[in-house]
Design a protein around this motif. Structure first.
Motif, PDB file in Angstrom:
ATOM      1  N   ILE A 112      33.950 -87.418  33.360  1.00 43.49           N
ATOM      2  CA  ILE A 112      34.757 -88.116  34.661  1.00 43.49           C
ATOM      3  C   ILE A 112      34.527 -87.058  35.855  1.00 43.49           C
ATOM      4  O   ILE A 112      34.519 -87.688  36.783  1.00 43.49           O
ATOM      5  N   GLY A 113      34.611 -85.748  35.826  1.00 43.47           N
ATOM      6  CA  GLY A 113      34.138 -85.068  36.657  1.00 43.47           C
ATOM      7  C   GLY A 113      32.618 -85.289  37.445  1.00 43.47           C
ATOM      8  O   GLY A 113      32.533 -85.426  38.545  1.00 43.47           O
ATOM      9  N   VAL A 114      31.685 -85.260  36.563  1.00 41.13           N
ATOM     10  CA  VAL A 114      30.360 -85.725  37.115  1.00 41.13           C
ATOM     11  C   VAL A 114      30.426 -87.096  37.904  1.00 41.13           C
ATOM     12  O   VAL A 114      29.839 -87.060  39.003  1.00 41.13           O
ATOM     13  N   TYR A 115      31.229 -87.962  37.188  1.00 40.40           N
ATOM     14  CA  TYR A 115      31.202 -89.244  37.836  1.00 40.40           C
ATOM     15  C   TYR A 115      31.978 -89.368  39.350  1.00 40.40           C
ATOM     16  O   TYR A 115      31.336 -89.650  40.277  1.00 40.40           O
ATOM     17  N   ARG A 116      32.895 -88.682  39.283  1.00 43.32           N
ATOM     18  CA  ARG A 116      33.750 -88.602  40.570  1.00 43.32           C
ATOM     19  C   ARG A 116      32.779 -87.668  41.590  1.00 43.32           C
ATOM     20  O   ARG A 116      32.951 -87.861  42.816  1.00 43.32           O
ATOM     21  N   ALA A 117      32.090 -86.644  41.043  1.00 46.46           N
ATOM     22  CA  ALA A 117      31.143 -85.779  42.152  1.00 46.46           C
ATOM     23  C   ALA A 117      30.164 -86.642  42.487  1.00 46.46           C
ATOM     24  O   ALA A 117      29.786 -86.629  43.969  1.00 46.46           O
ATOM     25  N   LEU A 118      29.612 -87.500  41.776  1.00 45.50           N
ATOM     26  CA  LEU A 118      28.418 -88.246  42.211  1.00 45.50           C
ATOM     27  C   LEU A 118      28.985 -89.499  43.034  1.00 45.50           C
ATOM     28  O   LEU A 118      28.422 -89.797  43.965  1.00 45.50           O
ATOM     29  N   VAL A 119      30.136 -90.300  42.735  1.00 42.21           N
ATOM     30  CA  VAL A 119      30.440 -91.458  43.415  1.00 42.21           C
ATOM     31  C   VAL A 119      31.396 -91.206  44.729  1.00 42.21           C
ATOM     32  O   VAL A 119      31.434 -91.620  45.707  1.00 42.21           O
ATOM     33  N   GLY A 120      32.121 -89.893  44.496  1.00 39.90           N
ATOM     34  CA  GLY A 120      33.011 -89.357  45.463  1.00 39.90           C
ATOM     35  C   GLY A 120      34.139 -90.643  45.884  1.00 39.90           C
ATOM     36  O   GLY A 120      34.751 -90.908  44.700  1.00 39.90           O
ATOM     37  N   THR A 121      34.456 -90.775  47.200  1.00 36.17           N
ATOM     38  CA  THR A 121      35.575 -91.889  47.248  1.00 36.17           C
ATOM     39  C   THR A 121      34.987 -93.433  47.196  1.00 36.17           C
ATOM     40  O   THR A 121      35.770 -94.089  47.643  1.00 36.17           O
ATOM     41  N   GLY A 122      33.919 -93.488  47.116  1.00 34.74           N
ATOM     42  CA  GLY A 122      33.038 -94.772  47.119  1.00 34.74           C
ATOM     43  C   GLY A 122      33.327 -95.601  46.051  1.00 34.74           C
ATOM     44  O   GLY A 122      32.266 -96.263  45.433  1.00 34.74           O
ATOM     45  N   ASP A 123      34.435 -96.033  45.641  1.00 30.85           N
ATOM     46  CA  ASP A 123      34.885 -97.065  44.552  1.00 30.85           C
ATOM     47  C   ASP A 123      36.354 -97.840  44.891  1.00 30.85           C
ATOM     48  O   ASP A 123      36.720 -97.492  46.306  1.00 30.85           O
ATOM     49  N   SER A 124      36.560 -98.607  44.166  1.00 30.26           N
ATOM     50  CA  SER A 124      37.790 -99.538  44.573  1.00 30.26           C
ATOM     51  C   SER A 124      39.179 -98.967  44.529  1.00 30.26           C
ATOM     52  O   SER A 124      40.114 -99.307  44.617  1.00 30.26           O
ATOM     53  N   ARG A 125      39.084 -97.584  43.996  1.00 29.32           N
ATOM     54  CA  ARG A 125      40.465 -96.879  43.531  1.00 29.32           C
ATOM     55  C   ARG A 125      41.137 -96.671  44.963  1.00 29.32           C
ATOM     56  O   ARG A 125      42.389 -96.395  44.882  1.00 29.32           O
ATOM     57  N   GLY A 126      40.338 -96.102  45.914  1.00 27.52           N
ATOM     58  CA  GLY A 126      40.935 -95.899  47.265  1.00 27.52           C
ATOM     59  C   GLY A 126      41.375 -94.480  47.486  1.00 27.52           C
ATOM     60  O   GLY A 126      42.523 -94.214  47.924  1.00 27.52           O
ATOM     61  N   PHE A 127      40.444 -93.478  46.694  1.00 28.24           N
ATOM     62  CA  PHE A 127      40.669 -92.137  47.018  1.00 28.24           C
ATOM     63  C   PHE A 127      40.066 -91.590  48.135  1.00 28.24           C
ATOM     64  O   PHE A 127      39.375 -92.275  48.736  1.00 28.24           O
ATOM     65  N   THR A 128      40.893 -90.701  48.996  1.00 25.42           N
ATOM     66  CA  THR A 128      40.432 -90.088  49.886  1.00 25.42           C
ATOM     67  C   THR A 128      39.477 -88.737  49.906  1.00 25.42           C
ATOM     68  O   THR A 128      39.725 -88.187  48.899  1.00 25.42           O
ATOM     69  N   ALA A 129      39.019 -88.365  51.073  1.00 22.00           N
ATOM     70  CA  ALA A 129      38.244 -87.305  51.082  1.00 22.00           C
ATOM     71  C   ALA A 129      39.291 -85.919  50.567  1.00 22.00           C
ATOM     72  O   ALA A 129      38.828 -85.014  50.052  1.00 22.00           O
ATOM     73  N   GLY A 130      40.437 -86.223  51.051  1.00 24.96           N
ATOM     74  CA  GLY A 130      41.460 -85.143  50.920  1.00 24.96           C
ATOM     75  C   GLY A 130      41.955 -85.017  49.677  1.00 24.96           C
ATOM     76  O   GLY A 130      41.985 -83.948  49.092  1.00 24.96           O
ATOM     77  N   ASP A 131      41.782 -86.212  48.850  1.00 30.39           N
ATOM     78  CA  ASP A 131      42.200 -86.208  47.248  1.00 30.39           C
ATOM     79  C   ASP A 131      41.280 -85.416  46.493  1.00 30.39           C
ATOM     80  O   ASP A 131      41.530 -84.397  45.864  1.00 30.39           O
ATOM     81  N   LEU A 132      39.970 -85.656  46.924  1.00 33.85           N
ATOM     82  CA  LEU A 132      38.860 -84.952  46.176  1.00 33.85           C
ATOM     83  C   LEU A 132      38.619 -83.550  46.691  1.00 33.85           C
ATOM     84  O   LEU A 132      38.012 -82.927  45.691  1.00 33.85           O
ATOM     85  N   SER A 133      39.099 -82.942  47.790  1.00 31.08           N
ATOM     86  CA  SER A 133      38.927 -81.686  48.312  1.00 31.08           C
ATOM     87  C   SER A 133      39.807 -80.670  47.448  1.00 31.08           C
ATOM     88  O   SER A 133      39.327 -79.558  47.104  1.00 31.08           O
ATOM     89  N   TRP A 134      40.705 -81.296  46.630  1.00 32.18           N
ATOM     90  CA  TRP A 134      41.438 -80.201  45.654  1.00 32.18           C
ATOM     91  C   TRP A 134      41.095 -80.533  44.247  1.00 32.18           C
ATOM     92  O   TRP A 134      41.248 -79.992  43.333  1.00 32.18           O
ATOM     93  N   TRP A 135      40.667 -81.968  44.083  1.00 29.43           N
ATOM     94  CA  TRP A 135      40.524 -82.416  42.635  1.00 29.43           C
ATOM     95  C   TRP A 135      39.262 -81.788  42.061  1.00 29.43           C
ATOM     96  O   TRP A 135      39.233 -81.183  41.069  1.00 29.43           O
ATOM     97  N   LEU A 136      38.112 -81.772  42.764  1.00 31.75           N
ATOM     98  CA  LEU A 136      36.870 -81.399  42.366  1.00 31.75           C
ATOM     99  C   LEU A 136      36.871 -79.791  41.921  1.00 31.75           C
ATOM    100  O   LEU A 136      36.332 -79.285  40.905  1.00 31.75           O
ATOM    101  N   PRO A 137      37.495 -79.039  42.776  1.00 27.75           N
ATOM    102  CA  PRO A 137      37.547 -77.419  42.396  1.00 27.75           C
ATOM    103  C   PRO A 137      38.366 -77.234  41.069  1.00 27.75           C
ATOM    104  O   PRO A 137      38.028 -76.427  40.346  1.00 27.75           O
ATOM    105  N   MET A 138      39.625 -78.032  41.195  1.00 28.52           N
ATOM    106  CA  MET A 138      40.472 -78.137  39.969  1.00 28.52           C
ATOM    107  C   MET A 138      39.655 -78.420  38.675  1.00 28.52           C
ATOM    108  O   MET A 138      39.926 -77.705  37.676  1.00 28.52           O
ATOM    109  N   GLU A 139      39.116 -79.470  38.786  1.00 30.22           N
ATOM    110  CA  GLU A 139      38.274 -80.006  37.670  1.00 30.22           C
ATOM    111  C   GLU A 139      37.270 -79.039  37.300  1.00 30.22           C
ATOM    112  O   GLU A 139      36.979 -78.792  36.032  1.00 30.22           O
ATOM    113  N   ALA A 140      36.494 -78.163  38.163  1.00 30.74           N
ATOM    114  CA  ALA A 140      35.652 -77.137  37.897  1.00 30.74           C
ATOM    115  C   ALA A 140      36.468 -75.903  36.992  1.00 30.74           C
ATOM    116  O   ALA A 140      35.882 -75.653  36.174  1.00 30.74           O
ATOM    117  N   VAL A 141      37.445 -75.683  37.585  1.00 35.77           N
ATOM    118  CA  VAL A 141      38.179 -74.690  36.932  1.00 35.77           C
ATOM    119  C   VAL A 141      38.568 -74.889  35.541  1.00 35.77           C
ATOM    120  O   VAL A 141      38.531 -74.113  34.373  1.00 35.77           O
TER     121      VAL A 141
END
Length: 159
Positions: free
Chosen positions: A106-135
């Protein structure tokens, strides 16, 4: 006349060891930590019919709490691995590897797709989610490695 069969001694299975309080506590930490890690990742998973009702504004705060809980509990479990029996480490290793595969995918998917899907996530959401995912993934890898070392240190169980 009653015939008696000769009594033979049979080998009984070895008695199961009673788990220590440290093993029980570690199992609880690991169970809740893995559940929180999986919840954290699934809330940002690819859009599907199962999560079309869940908007980004609803899933991001829940994911944040689940991520904090996962990091805290998995870190403590990582530090406690040496107090666990080898059979507990074996079960923990299997569970950690299974969950880490899903969380990493799921982390690899979200890193590749980013916010470009129909869920409506923002860049701000991914700015904290991806580092937390890595940890969380690093903690899961550490748990898998330390559980494997603990299991191997006990030696073979059966041949």
């Amino acid at each position: 006349m009653k015939s008696r069969a000769p009594k033979t001694k049979t080998a009984s299975a070895p008695a199961a060891q009673k788990p220590t309080p440290a093993t029980v506590f570690w199992g609880w930490l690991l169970t809740v930590g893995l559940t929180a890690a999986l919840t954290f990742a699934v809330l940002f998973d690819p859009p599907s019919r199962k999560n079309t009702y869940l908007k980004a504004e609803d899933s991001a705060p829940v994911a944040l709490v689940a991520g904090v809980v996962a990091i805290a509990l998995l870190l403590v479990a990582l530090l406690m691995v040496q107090a666990v029996s080898s059979s507990g480490a074996r079960v923990g290793e299997v569970c950690v590897i299974t969950v880490s595969l899903f969380v990493t995918a799921i982390g690899v998917y979200r890193a590749l797709v980013g916010t470009g899907d129909s869920r409506g996530f923002t860049a701000g959401d991914l700015s904290w989610w991806l580092p937390m995912e890595a940890v969380i993934v690093l903690l899961l890898i550490g748990l898998a490695v330390r559980s494997d070392r603990r299991r191997r240190a006990a030696g073979p169980t059966r041949k």
